[in-house]
Design a protein around this motif. Structure first.
Motif, short mmCIF file in Angstrom:
data_model
loop_
_atom_site.label_atom_id
_atom_site.label_comp_id
_atom_site.label_asym_id
_atom_site.label_seq_id
_atom_site.Cartn_x
_atom_site.Cartn_y
_atom_site.Cartn_z
N GLU A 1 -3.99 16.14 -9.33
CA GLU A 1 -4.31 15.65 -10.48
C GLU A 1 -3.58 14.18 -10.76
O GLU A 1 -3.93 12.99 -11.13
N ARG A 2 -2.47 14.87 -11.09
CA ARG A 2 -1.75 13.36 -11.37
C ARG A 2 -1.42 12.39 -10.90
O ARG A 2 -1.15 11.29 -10.83
N HIS A 3 -1.04 12.50 -9.06
CA HIS A 3 -1.23 11.50 -8.36
C HIS A 3 -2.43 10.64 -7.88
O HIS A 3 -2.68 9.44 -8.45
N GLN A 4 -3.42 11.54 -8.39
CA GLN A 4 -5.04 10.86 -8.92
C GLN A 4 -4.92 9.19 -9.53
O GLN A 4 -4.79 8.55 -9.32
N ARG B 1 -6.73 14.12 5.70
CA ARG B 1 -6.35 13.50 6.55
C ARG B 1 -5.86 12.37 4.78
O ARG B 1 -4.74 11.62 5.54
N CYS B 2 -7.46 12.77 4.46
CA CYS B 2 -6.61 11.83 3.23
C CYS B 2 -5.24 12.46 2.38
O CYS B 2 -4.50 12.06 2.24
N TRP B 3 -5.01 13.56 2.60
CA TRP B 3 -3.99 14.27 2.21
C TRP B 3 -2.70 13.99 2.79
O TRP B 3 -0.98 13.57 2.57
N LEU B 4 -2.84 13.79 4.33
CA LEU B 4 -1.86 13.19 5.19
C LEU B 4 -1.24 12.07 4.95
O LEU B 4 -0.07 11.47 3.88
N VAL B 5 -2.07 10.68 4.62
CA VAL B 5 -1.69 9.48 4.16
C VAL B 5 -1.03 9.80 2.42
O VAL B 5 -0.42 9.23 2.28
N GLY B 6 -2.24 10.48 1.67
CA GLY B 6 -1.11 11.12 0.42
C GLY B 6 -0.03 11.37 0.29
O GLY B 6 0.36 11.59 -0.43
N PHE C 1 1.36 -1.15 -0.05
CA PHE C 1 -0.33 -0.10 0.11
C PHE C 1 1.00 0.94 -0.15
O PHE C 1 0.78 2.00 -0.91
N TRP C 2 1.51 1.39 0.63
CA TRP C 2 2.94 2.50 0.96
C TRP C 2 4.24 2.69 -0.29
O TRP C 2 3.99 3.90 -0.57
N GLN C 3 4.25 1.41 -1.65
CA GLN C 3 5.01 1.56 -1.72
C GLN C 3 4.09 2.11 -3.34
O GLN C 3 5.02 2.86 -3.58
N ILE C 4 2.52 1.94 -3.20
CA ILE C 4 1.70 2.95 -4.24
C ILE C 4 2.23 3.69 -4.08
O ILE C 4 1.74 5.04 -5.23
N ILE C 5 1.76 5.12 -3.16
CA ILE C 5 1.18 5.66 -2.14
C ILE C 5 2.59 6.72 -2.96
O ILE C 5 2.64 7.43 -3.53
N ASP C 6 3.71 5.72 -2.01
CA ASP C 6 4.52 6.90 -2.47
C ASP C 6 5.21 6.45 -3.66
O ASP C 6 5.46 7.99 -3.86
N SER C 7 5.24 5.91 -4.23
CA SER C 7 5.81 5.65 -6.23
C SER C 7 4.89 7.46 -6.42
O SER C 7 5.96 7.65 -7.80
N THR C 8 3.50 6.86 -6.74
CA THR C 8 3.01 7.20 -7.32
C THR C 8 3.20 9.30 -7.22
O THR C 8 3.13 9.70 -8.03
N ARG C 9 3.41 8.79 -5.54
CA ARG C 9 3.69 10.78 -5.66
C ARG C 9 4.94 11.43 -5.75
O ARG C 9 4.30 12.18 -6.60
N PHE D 1 3.59 10.73 7.16
CA PHE D 1 2.53 9.64 7.74
C PHE D 1 2.46 9.32 8.94
O PHE D 1 1.91 9.73 10.55
N THR D 2 4.15 8.42 9.18
CA THR D 2 4.18 8.44 10.70
C THR D 2 4.32 9.50 12.14
O THR D 2 3.74 9.29 12.72
N GLU D 3 5.47 9.98 10.81
CA GLU D 3 5.97 10.94 11.49
C GLU D 3 5.13 12.02 12.30
O GLU D 3 4.69 12.44 13.19
#
Length: 178
Positions: free
Chosen positions: A24-27, A81-86, A8-16, A92-94
């Motif tokens: 919009e590109r991230h989405q 909170r969605c922005w924070l996950v993104g 999950f985090w690898q997908i979030i991080d790599s796409t970000r 996010f953890t920090e």
């Protein structure tokens, strides 16, 4: 094969990273990436996303949003909170540990990523070819598992506005006077 938290985090991080700061590109990158997964894995992505958004429902995170935006209300708090996950696992953890850590990352007073709420459903629809949402869609499955934002209970210790400057001094210095 199920999707785990690391994936999950690898997908979030790599796409970000690939989106270079463009939400919009991230989405779109998230939707495209998720389309390559099985429908079951897309559902798991949605469930993990909801778990993290619910985990971020703390009075400290709410205090951070109050300072940054100047107010807190239901939808903007969810989108914050969605922005924070993104922002990825490290941020996010920090931030859950110390929301003041967000101060150097923020430039604008309003941060949100509402579009993150829709990526799994859109990817699922593309992957399965289903046009109408039914009980197999990620949102429906997540709700049956009890992952509902509306039922979220804010955790931690509540605060009053006069406590904010001392609670989160770096955020207060940057946004408190706005």
């Amino acid at each position: 094969m199920a999707m785990d938290k690391n994936e999950f985090w690898q997908i979030i991080d790599s796409t970000r990273e690939a989106a270079l700061g463009d939400q919009e590109r991230h989405q779109q990158a998230l939707i495209s990436r998720l389309e390559s997964y099985s429908p079951e894995q897309i559902v798991e992505f949605e469930c993990l996303l909801r778990q993290y958004v619910l985990e971020a429902d703390t009075f400290l995170i709410m205090a951070a949003q109050k300072i940054i935006d100047g107010y807190v209300s239901e939808d903007p708090y969810l989108y914050f909170r969605c922005w924070l996950v993104g922002q990825g696992e490290t941020v996010f953890t920090e931030a859950l540990r110390n929301p003041d850590s967000l101060a150097p990352l923020l430039h604008d007073p309003y941060q949100e990523f509402e579009a993150l709420l829709y990526v799994a459903g859109l990817a699922y629809a593309r992957r399965t070819g289903k046009q109408e949402e039914d009980d197999t869609f990620p949102r429906a499955v997540a709700l049956t598992r009890g992952l509902d934002y509306a039922d979220s209970v804010t955790t931690g210790e509540d605060w009053t506005e006069n406590q904010l400057p001392k609670m989160l001094p770096r955020l207060w210095k940057k946004f408190g006077a706005l």
